[in-house]
Scaffold this active site. Structure first.
Site, PDB file in Angstrom:
ATOM      1  N   ASP A 242       0.865  -1.173   0.000  1.00  0.00           N
ATOM      2  CA  ASP A 242       0.000   0.000   0.000  1.00  0.00           C
ATOM      3  C   ASP A 242       0.902   1.224   0.000  1.00  0.00           C
ATOM      4  O   ASP A 242       1.586   1.495   0.981  1.00  0.00           O
ATOM      5  CB  ASP A 242      -0.871  -0.045   1.274  1.00  0.00           C
ATOM      6  CG  ASP A 242      -2.141   0.740   1.137  1.00  0.00           C
ATOM      7  OD1 ASP A 242      -2.085   1.845   0.568  1.00  0.00           O
ATOM      8  OD2 ASP A 242      -3.188   0.268   1.620  1.00  0.00           O
TER       9      ASP A 242
ATOM     10  N   GLU B 121      -6.662   4.053  -5.476  1.00  0.00           N
ATOM     11  CA  GLU B 121      -7.833   4.380  -4.650  1.00  0.00           C
ATOM     12  C   GLU B 121      -8.381   5.723  -5.119  1.00  0.00           C
ATOM     13  O   GLU B 121      -7.708   6.754  -4.987  1.00  0.00           O
ATOM     14  CB  GLU B 121      -7.471   4.474  -3.167  1.00  0.00           C
ATOM     15  CG  GLU B 121      -8.730   4.681  -2.328  1.00  0.00           C
ATOM     16  CD  GLU B 121      -8.509   5.296  -0.947  1.00  0.00           C
ATOM     17  OE1 GLU B 121      -9.405   5.181  -0.106  1.00  0.00           O
ATOM     18  OE2 GLU B 121      -7.451   5.904  -0.714  1.00  0.00           O
TER      19      GLU B 121
ATOM     20  N   HIS C 215     -11.208  -1.456   4.414  1.00  0.00           N
ATOM     21  CA  HIS C 215     -10.956  -1.092   5.809  1.00  0.00           C
ATOM     22  C   HIS C 215     -11.544   0.265   6.192  1.00  0.00           C
ATOM     23  O   HIS C 215     -11.371   0.708   7.322  1.00  0.00           O
ATOM     24  CB  HIS C 215      -9.445  -1.099   6.058  1.00  0.00           C
ATOM     25  CG  HIS C 215      -8.743  -0.070   5.223  1.00  0.00           C
ATOM     26  ND1 HIS C 215      -8.684  -0.142   3.854  1.00  0.00           N
ATOM     27  CD2 HIS C 215      -8.107   1.075   5.557  1.00  0.00           C
ATOM     28  CE1 HIS C 215      -8.034   0.906   3.390  1.00  0.00           C
ATOM     29  NE2 HIS C 215      -7.671   1.659   4.407  1.00  0.00           N
ATOM     30  N   ASP C 216     -12.190   0.944   5.232  1.00  0.00           N
ATOM     31  CA  ASP C 216     -12.764   2.261   5.514  1.00  0.00           C
ATOM     32  C   ASP C 216     -14.286   2.263   5.524  1.00  0.00           C
ATOM     33  O   ASP C 216     -14.890   3.262   5.918  1.00  0.00           O
ATOM     34  CB  ASP C 216     -12.313   3.274   4.440  1.00  0.00           C
ATOM     35  CG  ASP C 216     -10.821   3.535   4.462  1.00  0.00           C
ATOM     36  OD1 ASP C 216     -10.220   3.518   5.554  1.00  0.00           O
ATOM     37  OD2 ASP C 216     -10.245   3.748   3.363  1.00  0.00           O
TER      38      ASP C 216
ATOM     39  N   ASP D 110      -2.754   4.894  -2.457  1.00  0.00           N
ATOM     40  CA  ASP D 110      -3.693   5.577  -1.560  1.00  0.00           C
ATOM     41  C   ASP D 110      -4.115   6.940  -2.124  1.00  0.00           C
ATOM     42  O   ASP D 110      -3.285   7.690  -2.642  1.00  0.00           O
ATOM     43  CB  ASP D 110      -2.979   5.762  -0.211  1.00  0.00           C
ATOM     44  CG  ASP D 110      -3.895   6.220   0.903  1.00  0.00           C
ATOM     45  OD1 ASP D 110      -4.782   5.432   1.289  1.00  0.00           O
ATOM     46  OD2 ASP D 110      -3.710   7.338   1.413  1.00  0.00           O
TER      47      ASP D 110
HETATM   48  C1  GLC Z   1      -7.200   6.211   2.450  1.00  0.00           C
HETATM   49  C2  GLC Z   1      -7.113   5.017   3.375  1.00  0.00           C
HETATM   50  C3  GLC Z   1      -7.629   5.417   4.730  1.00  0.00           C
HETATM   51  C4  GLC Z   1      -6.771   6.546   5.255  1.00  0.00           C
HETATM   52  C5  GLC Z   1      -6.723   7.690   4.255  1.00  0.00           C
HETATM   53  C6  GLC Z   1      -5.648   8.655   4.580  1.00  0.00           C
HETATM   54  O1  GLC Z   1      -8.507   6.587   2.203  1.00  0.00           O
HETATM   55  O2  GLC Z   1      -7.819   3.938   2.839  1.00  0.00           O
HETATM   56  O3  GLC Z   1      -7.642   4.343   5.626  1.00  0.00           O
HETATM   57  O4  GLC Z   1      -7.258   6.997   6.469  1.00  0.00           O
HETATM   58  O5  GLC Z   1      -6.443   7.249   2.943  1.00  0.00           O
HETATM   59  O6  GLC Z   1      -4.401   8.142   4.234  1.00  0.00           O
END
Ligand code: GLC
Length: 527
Positions: free
Chosen positions: A101, A270, A331-332, A207
């Site tokens: 990641d 993402e 995970h979010d 990310d």
């Molecule tokens: C992404 C991750 C999340 C994190 C955010 C800030 O959305 O999936 O878990 O808090 O980025 O890095």
């Protein structure tokens, strides 16, 4: 599809491991790399092809690893670089790929780069982050440079007393945004990717890719006329100028060129944007990321007509060289079993694993894990701590993987960092492995079928007419023709699926012309 034939990331299935919660081996109640290695046989046996592991880098853990203090190290809590190398080799021995990641938008405020950057206005790393002067308000008060809001609530600008400027943080104040317009920073970050590619990683999940470049003039974001109390603070403005800027595609292309220079590697981005914007991240000529995450199923209303339209629109929007992908959770976001209930979570799994496109499975969904309610004194997630009670907390979806009915569910020898699912003694890998009708059996059988039938992984998709609560589609490749019928309700449903031999049912017999409540079937067409 390219001339060289399908790639592993097109036919394969990705499985997301949240490393803090997968398997602990040193008894600190937090998962680690040797734990993931220990469970590789489980993952290979489940039938997935690649693991995406959420961040494992040194970090103060203010945002649980998404605040990186060293892009080329391993947090001692998770193990060592040697542990990582061993995990990678052991995964490769089992023909499993590993994706790390990569968190390029921001670092931790404890990263040595940021410490240098904030040390003085003339430090060579000053411009590696985003610093701006204050604006003077009507009454002479000090104000941030613009109205941008952090995704975790509150202003996205933090005042630095020492150097009398604000720095920008799209996330927490402990996560200052990196300045990707600075060529030295850019080189340093690409070098960090190179470091892991050289070690043999098979790719990255990138990310918040769409945040990486902000409008050069830092204009105010427009106010969101639809914001109401109870909605997250960040939605008070529309992130028009703080995200999704055209220059981000140059960065995606640089990352892609780097990945391609290593051969068969993959980049998954993402990106939470509407479909028409999402498509731009494939790149005009396919020079963007391989898989811009398609999160539509996470927010989709669960009805046949809506899903039918969504799949059709997504397929129609894909660029010619773009390969689709589907996600049910991460995970979010709330778990699928909590969003649609367990019987329909089985149907969702069938949709995920039979739709055209690379699926990503979130750890624990294969057990039917639901969101776990977290007592207030156990809350860890900074989002919940900053905006409590709004329902955005992420701890409920990050609880430990329940492996068996031994103390602490075989996850750890001590109290886990987050509570287990209350039904862990019955809902765990060991119990579900022995139950033919379990969610785990459903996932395993579907993954086996998917491997045996290339039409399911690589075939074309044709939507059949949606009526009532039935979603039906066909997957074809060469002479192979497979029909999937899903009943999206808990009522029986008449259906006119083409005649076929039953390859798979989510439960119960298949009577042609009718699907039982919550039933899904896969048929090999004989027409
Ligand atoms: C992404 C991750 C999340 C994190 C955010 C800030 O959305 O999936 O878990 O808090 O980025 O890095």
């Amino acid at each position: 599809m390219s001339m060289s034939g399908p790639k592993w990331w097109q036919s394969g299935v990705i499985y997301q491991v949240y490393p803090r919660s997968f398997q602990d081996t040193n008894g600190d109640g937090i998962g680690d790399l040797p734990g993931i290695e220990w469970r590789l046989d489980y993952l290979a046996g489940l039938g997935v092809d690649a693991l995406w592991i959420s961040p494992i880098f040194p970090s103060p853990m203010v945002d649980f690893g998404y605040d990186v203090a060293d892009y080329t190290g391993v947090h001692p809590m998770f193990g060592t670089l040697a542990d990582f190398d061993r995990l990678l080799a052991a995964a490769h021995d089992r023909e499993l790929k590993i994706l790390l990641d990569f968190v390029p938008n921001h670092s931790s405020d404890q990263h040595p780069w940021f410490r240098e950057s904030r040390s003085s206005r003339t430090n060579p790393k000053r411009d590696w982050y985003i610093w701006r002067d204050a604006v003077t308000g009507a009454n002479g008060e000090r104000l941030p440079p613009n109205n941008w809001i952090s995704d975790f609530g509150g202003p996205a600008w933090e005042w630095d007393e020492k150097t009398s400027q604000y720095y920008y943080h799209a996330m927490l104040r402990e996560q200052p945004d990196l300045n990707w317009r600075n060529p030295d920073l850019r080189r340093a970050m690409l070098d960090a990717m190179r470091f892991w590619f050289d070690r043999g990683v098979d790719g990255f999940r990138v990310d918040i890719l769409w945040h990486m470049i902000k409008a050069a003039d830092f204009r105010d974001n427009p106010l969101n006329p639809d914001w109401k109390p109870g909605m997250a603070d960040m939605h008070k403005v529309l992130q028009l100028h703080s995200t999704d800027q055209p220059e981000v595609f140059e960065i995606a292309a640089e990352m892609r060129a780097l990945a391609d220079s290593y051969g068969d590697r993959v980049l998954v981005g993402e990106i939470y944007l509407p479909v028409e914007r999402l498509m731009a991240y494939y790149g005009k000529q396919g020079e963007g990321v391989h898989l811009p995450f398609n999160f539509q199923l996470i927010d989709a209303p669960w009805d046949a007509a809506g899903l039918h339209r969504m799949v059709g629109d997504y397929e129609a929007a894909l660029p010619e060289t773009g390969w689709p992908n589907w996600v049910l959770g991460n995970h979010d976001r709330p778990r699928i079993a909590s969003r649609v209930g367990e019987p329909q979570a089985r149907i969702a799994a069938m949709l995920l694993l039979t739709m055209r496109g690379t699926p990503t499975i979130y750890y624990g969904d294969e057990l039917g894990l639901a969101d776990v309610s977290i007592p207030p004194d156990k809350v860890q997630d900074p989002r919940e701590l900053r905006e409590p009670g709004l329902g955005f907390g992420r701890d409920p979806v990050r609880t430990p993987m329940p492996w068996d009915a031994s103390p602490h569910a075989g996850f750890s020898t001590s109290e886990p960092w987050l509570p287990l699912n209350p039904d862990w003694q019955l809902r765990n890998v060991a119990v579900e492995s022995g139950e033919p009708g379990s969610m785990l059996a459903l996932y395993r059988d579907l993954l086996t079928l998917r491997r045996a039938r290339p039409a399911l992984s690589l075939g074309d998709v044709h939507l059949l007419a949606a009526h009532g609560d039935m979603l039906a589609y066909e997957r074809t490749r060469g002479t192979e023709r497979i029909v999937i019928g899903l009943n999206l309700s808990d009522r029986p449903q008449s259906c006119d699926l083409p005649p076929g031999r039953l390859l798979f049912t989510s439960g119960g017999d298949y009577v042609p012309g009718r699907l039982a409540p919550d039933q899904g079937v896969v048929l090999e067409s004989v027409a």
